[in-house]
Design an enzyme around this catalytic site. Structure first.
Site, PDB file in Angstrom:
ATOM      1  N   GLU A 414       0.812  -1.223   0.000  1.00  0.00           N
ATOM      2  CA  GLU A 414       0.000   0.000   0.000  1.00  0.00           C
ATOM      3  C   GLU A 414       0.840   1.265   0.000  1.00  0.00           C
ATOM      4  OE1 GLU A 414      -2.699  -1.125   3.226  1.00  0.00           O
ATOM      5  OE2 GLU A 414      -4.131  -1.613   1.671  1.00  0.00           O
ATOM      6  N   GLU A 490      -3.829 -10.688   0.372  1.00  0.00           N
ATOM      7  CA  GLU A 490      -4.624 -10.664   1.600  1.00  0.00           C
ATOM      8  C   GLU A 490      -6.046 -11.066   1.224  1.00  0.00           C
ATOM      9  OE1 GLU A 490      -4.326  -6.872   3.750  1.00  0.00           O
ATOM     10  OE2 GLU A 490      -2.230  -6.735   3.135  1.00  0.00           O
TER      11      GLU A 490
HETATM   12  C1  GAL Z   1      -4.902  -4.119   4.240  1.00  0.00           C
HETATM   13  C2  GAL Z   1      -3.507  -3.839   4.708  1.00  0.00           C
HETATM   14  C3  GAL Z   1      -3.179  -4.545   5.976  1.00  0.00           C
HETATM   15  C4  GAL Z   1      -4.292  -4.345   6.963  1.00  0.00           C
HETATM   16  C5  GAL Z   1      -5.556  -4.873   6.405  1.00  0.00           C
HETATM   17  C6  GAL Z   1      -6.721  -4.668   7.325  1.00  0.00           C
HETATM   18  O1  GAL Z   1      -5.325  -3.118   3.424  1.00  0.00           O
HETATM   19  O2  GAL Z   1      -2.573  -4.193   3.742  1.00  0.00           O
HETATM   20  O3  GAL Z   1      -1.980  -4.027   6.464  1.00  0.00           O
HETATM   21  O4  GAL Z   1      -4.446  -2.993   7.202  1.00  0.00           O
HETATM   22  O5  GAL Z   1      -5.854  -4.174   5.239  1.00  0.00           O
HETATM   23  O6  GAL Z   1      -6.551  -5.226   8.563  1.00  0.00           O
END
Ligand code: GAL
Length: 950
Positions: A414, A490
């Site tokens: 990010e 993620e």
């Molecule tokens: C993503 C980010 C993580 C964390 C997650 C939400 O956007 O990369 O670091 O913030 O969301 O828990």
């Protein structure tokens, strides 16, 4: 001291630190190493301006004591450190200071560290190595400034040779929490400064191996090795008969390395003065035909995102904690780790090589908070920061290049997009063409090698699986991206009660080789233990800017205690799928590389009264992605459940022989046969088994057991996902808001009629006309009473309910629960994959999940029979429902902000749920899949209550 002005000016310099040696690999060498970690002297100042101008070398007699490594803001360290030193601050996206790059704020805490060590002899050359300093440090050895560090989770080495002296040596380190570098370190976690990793003094022999790069590959049974060293060296791999020189390429028959079969060979690289031992794994990573392959084989990453956090030490994780958590991951069928969002402690990578994990090594770069201002002045795209970006890339790649476990380099997280990220890719491609480059923020895949997304919905992944994703505007880029493999860096946000939808994602991972899998967010909750020993989250330390409990979102607690979702993950990630039907067992392998000869299989048939029979069953070795069907010696018999388990045949480093890897079940337990609704209405008086309160129609005793607070419950204590706005949904309100808007949290009831044993009430929220009629009809049966319940919405609305539950309380003495159904852990419509059918028992107090922020939890699903006992008597309910029981009410859970606030209120609260809403992942990502939603509709159910002596 070079003067506090210089220190302050330095902090606004966006370039890499000053004075460091070129980055090199983390190596295991026979050259002497002095570990300087331990307890150091420490003092703190709230701002740079307040920090005394006496560094280096001030008298430390009045200072506190601080462990190295640790984060100095941790409350658990306060006592020894002489009181609190600022506080941990948790922010997700926002920087906790104004965006005025490259300047840090004036409110910039400073930690001064000092230690002494003795040397009998001064080596000719020595290197002082910091594995990680969070913040920006200036380092002095015996009063001589060696340089500065930038890049919190990256190593910095200084040439200490000239400054060392015989006898006592003094090391001073001044660390400012914030600097220009902080703009590159906006990861979603606590801001937790300090010397967070080890500090070592390393003797460097003349003609020694300052760096080693073992370049490896593997194809068709042949492993290739070429070792690069700064000076000519001998290379030996005794097990493979390799003996030669650096710079020479060896091609030898060798077993490949993979996460499933982490075969390592010991390589010895030596000169006359130094011997370095490497653990070489032969493997090739490729992107080929739009598929991510290791050794030519398509792989599926079933991974987790792992941060480094400890509830007492902050960013420093003790070795034994890390070892235990990696073992826990392996035990739960996790095969990959993304080191979110910075290079991990180097020991993690050694363990990953050995235990077998595919690793995405991520660079320490995140500038997420610039997104809040439209990415104006984002460092990723400004020439001013180019050097810092390249420096960070080099320090990660050089340190970690020898690890076979690393299959992808990740530029960071990010950080928007821009020329500096592109430049990092170019540098990495040049230095190490053997690994593809990953970065999720390059949405159009202009400079990365694999397409990555976070929290893409099931529907989006399904489209990508079949290459039906929406086209990019630029046809060339679109063609390039369409030819790439896809992964979710993620997905499945594991915050609080959830995530739901894991199984459906996994099916998509299997559906197409293009989908390389994904990494659940996230492994670990980042709770911090306060001075009183209680687990806390953002805002609990008086922070002005914070993001609450969004940092409590893991598969395990900060103490590495599994949350229920870890067991679910294990089942969803299972490398073999067992299907039992009658006397036949089908085993389908999902291993990509190895066969199943490391597994043994056993079976057990259980009934309510215990184990009926058990034994083992031979299953031939099944090739990767193959399957086999064998006969079981005995099928399940009526009234029993047959469970077959696949277990490790022998000890692994991460689990003993017998560890259960996967299981499958068949149940021949019939649903309770409850008499159908009779047509004649028995008089209430004729049913001694239930007493109704004539004012409300609610039972006050059932089968002789006192009950209270009988009501229809359509709400749940909001889970974290209920507070989230589900991505991509038309109704932009969180479920919690929608449910509150129709008053589900405060239902009131009016008695409409009591007609004999039939009670009709109307239920609704204050000010709302979406009424629901609840009809409870009681009928006597042998040894108890039958309840026919009907829930009927009276208005045709599209509203959704959190649950349809019959809620009541029992005296607190009814503190034990036994049930037949899914267990032993919790389950919701879209979770509970790790639960199995059986006869389970638990104390009511142990049924809820001790979430740091309390929320609905603890439901046991597919229950056919549940009994609550006070030791003397037992109240049993039979039917088909889910059961939630706890020593406090739904309202108490909803209003508590921390788990320690929940105290038993003198009742056992029971909810028999006839339907429930799924949990989804809307805390971050898509909401609940359609199949798991609960739209208001008529529900009929029958429950038989009875009581017996316990
Ligand atoms: C993503 C980010 C993580 C964390 C997650 C939400 O956007 O990369 O670091 O913030 O969301 O828990």
């Amino acid at each position: 001291m070079t003067g506090s002005t210089t220190f302050r000016d330095d902090l606004a310099d966006p370039r890499p630190g000053r004075g460091a040696l070129p980055p090199v690999a983390a190596l295991e060498s026979d050259a002497p190493v002095l570990d300087l970690s331990g307890t150091w002297s420490f003092r703190w100042a709230p701002t740079v301006a307040d920090a005394p101008a006496d560094m280096p070398g001030p008298d430390t007699s009045g200072w506190g004591r601080m462990p190295v490594p640790a984060s100095w803001v941790m409350p658990a360290l306060d006592a020894a450190a002489g009181g609190p030193h600022g506080s941990p601050v948790y922010t997700n996206v926002r920087y906790p200071f104004p965006l005025d790059p490259p300047f840090p704020p004036d409110a910039n805490p400073v930690g001064d560290y000092a230690t002494v060590f003795e040397l009998d002899e001064v080596p000719e050359r020595a290197v002082l190595r910091f594995e990680g300093v969070e913040g920006a440090a200036t380092v002095w050895l015996n009063g001589v400034e060696l340089g500065t560090t930038r890049g919190s989770r990256l190593p910095t080495s200084f040439d200490a040779s000239a400054a060392l002296q015989e006898g006592v040596n003094r090391l001073d380190v001044r660390v400012a929490q914030f600097s220009a570098a902080s703009y590159l370190e906006d990861q979603d976690e606590w801001w937790a400064p300090g010397i967070i990793r080890e500090v070592t003094l390393r003797t460097r022999p003349a003609g020694g191996l300052d760096d080693v790069f073992a370049r490896v590959s593997w194809a068709d049974g042949v492993g290739s090795l070429l070792v690069e060293t700064p000076v000519p060296a001998t290379v030996e791999v005794p097990e493979l008969g390799i003996r030669g020189s650096s710079g020479e390429r060896f091609d030898v028959p060798a077993e490949p390395w993979s996460a499933e079969s982490p075969r390592l060979y010991e390589a010895i690289v030596s000169t006359d003065s130094e011997r370095v031992v490497l653990r070489v794994g032969f493997r090739s990573v490729s992107v080929d035909g739009g598929v991510l392959r290791v050794n030519g084989v398509a792989i599926t990453l079933r991974g987790v995102n792992r941060h480094e956090h400890h509830p007492e030490l902050g960013r420093a994780v003790p070795r034994e904690v890390m070892d235990a958590e990696l073992a826990l991951m392996k035990q739960h069928n996790v095969n990959a780790i993304r080191t979110s969002h910075y290079p991990p402690h180097p020991a993690l990578l050694d363990a990953a090589d050995r235990l077998g994990f595919y690793v995405v090594d991520e660079c320490d770069i995140e500038t997420h908070g610039f997104g809040d201002v439209g990415w104006r002045r984002n460092p990723s795209d400004e020439p001013l920061w180019r050097e810092a970006y390249l420096d960070r890339a080099a320090r990660m790649v050089e340190r970690d290049k020898n690890h076979p476990s690393i299959i992808l380099w990740s530029l960071g997280n990010e950080a928007g997009t821009g020329q500096n990220l592109r430049a990092m890719t170019e540098w990495i491609h040049d230095r190490d063409p053997s690994r593809p480059v990953h970065y999720e923020g390059d949405y159009d895949c202009e400079y990365v090698d694999i397409w990555s997304r976070m929290y893409a919905s099931h529907a989006e992944v399904a489209a990508i699986a079949t290459r039906d994703e929406p086209a990019l505007d630029d046809p060339e880029l679109d063609a390039r991206r369409r030819a790439m493999p896809f992964m979710q860096c993620e997905y499945a946000h594991a915050m609080g009660n959830g995530p739901g939808g894991l199984s459906e994602y996994d099916e998509l991972f299997e559906s197409s080789e293009r989908i390389a899998g994904g990494f659940v967010w996230e492994w670990l909750e980042h709770g911090i233990r306060d001075a009183g020993g209680r687990m806390r989250y953002g805002g609990d330390f008086g922070e002005r800017v914070h993001d609450g409990n969004f940092v409590i979102d893991g598969l395990v607690s900060a103490d590495r205690e599994p949350r229920p979702q870890l067991e679910d993950l294990k089942a969803v990630f299972a490398p073999v799928v067992l299907t039992v039907a009658g006397a036949s067992l089908t085993v389908r392998s999902r291993y990509d590389v190895i066969d199943t000869s490391h597994l043994v299989f056993d079976w057990v048939i259980e009934r309510a009264d215990g184990v009926l029979s058990r034994g083992s069953v031979d299953v031939p070795a099944i090739p990767p992605r193959g399957s086999a069907t064998v006969s079981l010696p005995a099928p399940a018999v009526p009234g029993s459940v047959l469970t077959v388990s696949a277990r490790l045949a022998s000890d692994a480093e991460w689990a003993p022989a017998g560890h259960e890897v996967a299981w499958g079940q068949e149940s021949l337990v019939a649903a309770p046969s409850l008499p159908g609704a009779s047509t004649s209405a028995e008089a209430l008086e004729a049913i001694p088994a239930v007493t109704l309160d004539p004012r409300t129609g609610a039972p006050t005793s059932i089968a002789g057991i006192p009950v209270a607070d009988w009501r229809l419950e359509l709400w749940r204590a909001p889970i974290d996902n209920d507070f989230g706005v589900a991505w991509g949904e038309a109704d932009g309100r969180p479920l919690e808001e929608r449910w509150r808007a129709i008053g589900l949290d405060q239902l009131a009831s009016r008695l409409v009629s009591i007609d004999g044993s039939s009670v009709v009430t109307r239920v609704g929220g204050a000010g709302r006309d979406e009424l629901v009629e609840l009809t409870c009809r009681w009928r006597p049966v042998d040894g108890g009473v039958l309840l026919d319940v009907r829930v009927q919405p009276l208005v045709d609305t599209e509203q959704e309910w959190a649950r349809v539950g019959i809620s009541f309380t029992l005296p607190a003495a009814f503190a034990g629960m036994r049930w037949f159904g899914l267990g032993p852990g919790q389950g919701y419509p879209d979770t509970g994959q790790g639960t199995r059918l059986g006869w389970h028992a638990a104390a009511v107090a142990d049924l809820p999940v001790p979430h740091v922020r309390p929320q609905e939890s603890g439901s046991r699903r597919a229950v056919r029979e549940v009994a609550f006992t006070d030791g003397a008597r037992r109240l049993t309910a039979e039917g088909e429902f889910a059961v939630t029981a706890r020593p406090w009410s739904t309202e108490a859970v909803a209003s508590a902000t921390h788990s320690d606030e929940l105290q038993p209120d003198g009742r056992t609260h029971v909810v028999l749920d006839l339907a429930q809403y799924g949990v989804g992942t809307a805390a971050c990502g898509p909401g609940v899949l359609t199949d798991y939603r609960l739209t208001a509709h008529r529900i009929d159910a029958t429950v038989r209550f009875s009581s017996t002596d316990a």
